[in-house]
Design a protein around this motif. Structure first.
Motif, mmCIF file in Angstrom:
data_model
loop_
_atom_site.group_PDB
_atom_site.id
_atom_site.type_symbol
_atom_site.label_atom_id
_atom_site.label_comp_id
_atom_site.label_asym_id
_atom_site.label_seq_id
_atom_site.Cartn_x
_atom_site.Cartn_y
_atom_site.Cartn_z
ATOM 1 N N ALA A 1 2.433 5.016 8.465
ATOM 2 C CA ALA A 1 1.707 4.024 7.672
ATOM 3 C C ALA A 1 1.570 2.715 8.445
ATOM 4 C CB ALA A 1 2.427 3.778 6.351
ATOM 5 N N GLU A 2 2.614 2.312 9.163
ATOM 6 C CA GLU A 2 2.534 1.098 9.980
ATOM 7 C C GLU A 2 1.476 1.242 11.069
ATOM 8 O OE1 GLU A 2 7.266 -0.112 9.443
ATOM 9 O OE2 GLU A 2 6.513 0.539 11.397
ATOM 10 N N ARG A 3 1.410 2.417 11.682
ATOM 11 C CA ARG A 3 0.413 2.663 12.729
ATOM 12 C C ARG A 3 -1.003 2.590 12.149
ATOM 13 N NH1 ARG A 3 -2.406 6.960 14.089
ATOM 14 N NH2 ARG A 3 -1.213 8.331 12.707
ATOM 15 N N GLU B 1 -1.093 7.578 3.321
ATOM 16 C CA GLU B 1 -2.320 8.082 2.709
ATOM 17 C C GLU B 1 -3.097 6.968 2.012
ATOM 18 O OE1 GLU B 1 0.668 9.429 2.370
ATOM 19 O OE2 GLU B 1 0.411 11.244 3.594
ATOM 20 N N ILE B 2 -2.371 6.052 1.351
ATOM 21 C CA ILE B 2 -3.043 4.938 0.682
ATOM 22 C C ILE B 2 -3.624 3.975 1.713
ATOM 23 C CG2 ILE B 2 -2.742 2.961 -0.849
ATOM 24 C CD1 ILE B 2 -0.631 4.581 -2.364
ATOM 25 N N VAL B 3 -2.871 3.696 2.782
ATOM 26 C CA VAL B 3 -3.398 2.826 3.840
ATOM 27 C C VAL B 3 -4.684 3.422 4.397
ATOM 28 C CG1 VAL B 3 -2.983 1.821 6.112
ATOM 29 C CG2 VAL B 3 -1.113 1.944 4.455
ATOM 30 N N ARG B 4 -4.676 4.710 4.641
ATOM 31 C CA ARG B 4 -5.865 5.375 5.193
ATOM 32 C C ARG B 4 -7.033 5.321 4.208
ATOM 33 N NH1 ARG B 4 -5.868 11.282 8.202
ATOM 34 N NH2 ARG B 4 -7.715 10.857 9.460
ATOM 35 N N LEU C 1 0.807 -1.212 0.000
ATOM 36 C CA LEU C 1 0.000 0.000 0.000
ATOM 37 C C LEU C 1 0.846 1.271 0.000
ATOM 38 C CD1 LEU C 1 -2.960 -1.058 2.325
ATOM 39 C CD2 LEU C 1 -2.765 -1.165 -0.174
ATOM 40 N N ALA C 2 2.136 1.144 0.133
ATOM 41 C CA ALA C 2 3.147 2.166 -0.210
ATOM 42 C C ALA C 2 3.213 3.377 0.715
ATOM 43 C CB ALA C 2 2.971 2.624 -1.662
ATOM 44 N N THR C 3 2.088 4.030 1.018
ATOM 45 C CA THR C 3 2.127 5.261 1.812
ATOM 46 C C THR C 3 1.028 5.261 2.867
ATOM 47 O OG1 THR C 3 0.606 6.522 0.410
ATOM 48 C CG2 THR C 3 2.951 6.546 -0.205
#
Length: 281
Positions: free
Chosen positions: A129-131, A93-96, A89-91
């Protein structure tokens, strides 16, 4: 043919939200091959372009999060997606963005492969991003499929024994996923020559054992495993059956590619069983 009969004849649809592998062995490319091999129509949303081959990742170019969302919505608005798999998911923002879709109930039968650590041990995501993975995405996963290094990042501790692997599966399930598979391979096996994964499902741990396949052609095995689970869920298989059948599929794909010499590094899998029969002519 009437509409009902036509609908019944359609293949199930699965969506992968992941990065592209220019070498063709992992990421979106591996996901779509796996979907096709298991009789599922595959759709995709590309989260990042990578310049990579069997030996190394030379560069990563993330997709802007709004365009990831646009890709996913274009698919969901048109196709009857029955299961979704996430990879790189790279970033943050993408994870969110993906977590928001999951929270809204738009990503059915969600299989999360938390691509967070490279094969060499380097962290691939920033701490934020991990969080977000832990706090926002994992609670909506039907199946979570970390390898040992990814499980260590998610839990913040080392995993070095089979007992610790079993405990990790239980603790990851406590973060929200309905089912967890901690992939151990041969790293923590108590039996030489065996690959052991731990499945946590319905409050209990179960070990999934298979004979280790010698050789280094395993590039994309994690991506393909998660995609196989998603494909089988899209076909209506129960979760525990989907996981065990996916492991058998990956073992066969690794065994089939054991004699291949594609690339200078870890080669790809035999997704279509080419090694077991004549090539199409």
């Amino acid at each position: 043919m009437n509409a009902a009969a036509n609908s019944a004849a359609n293949p199930p649809v699965a969506l992968t939200i992941a990065g592209s592998d220019s070498g063709g062995g992992a990421g979106i490319q591996a996901d779509l091959k796996t979907f096709a091999a298991l009789g599922v129509f595959g759709a995709s949303a590309v989260t990042a372009l990578t310049a990579q081959n069997t030996a190394a990742v030379r560069g990563v170019h993330p997709t802007p999060a709004p365009f990831v969302l646009a890709q996913v919505e274009a698919v969901l608005d048109d196709l009857p997606v029955a299961a979704v798999k996430t990879g790189m998911l790279a970033t943050a923002e993408i994870v969110r963005t993906v977590a928001g879709l999951a929270a809204a109930g738009r990503l059915p039968r969600l299989v999360v492969d938390p691509v967070m650590v490279s094969s060499s041990g380097h962290r691939l995501l920033e701490p934020d991003a991990e969080r977000r993975y832990v706090e926002e995405l994992l609670p909506h996963a039907q199946v979570l499929t970390p390898n040992l290094r990814e499980a260590e990042v998610l839990l913040g501790r080392r995993i070095g024994t089979l007992a610790e692997q079993r405990a990790a599966a239980a603790d990851l399930a406590a973060l929200g996923p309905a089912t967890v598979v901690v992939k151990g391979g041969h790293s923590v096996s108590d039996t030489p020559g065996e690959a052991v994964d731990v499945l946590w499902h319905r409050g209990a741990a179960r070990e999934l054992r298979s004979r280790r396949v010698e050789g280094g052609n395993n590039h994309g095995s994690g991506c393909s495993f998660a995609s196989a689970i998603a494909a089988l869920l899209a076909r209506g298989r129960p979760v525990e059956a989907a996981v065990t059948e996916a492991k058998a599929y990956i073992w066969t794909a690794i065994r089939g590619a054991a004699g291949w010499s594609l690339g200078a590094g870890h080669g790809p899998l035999d997704h279509f069983g080419w090694a077991s029969g004549p090539a199409p002519g």
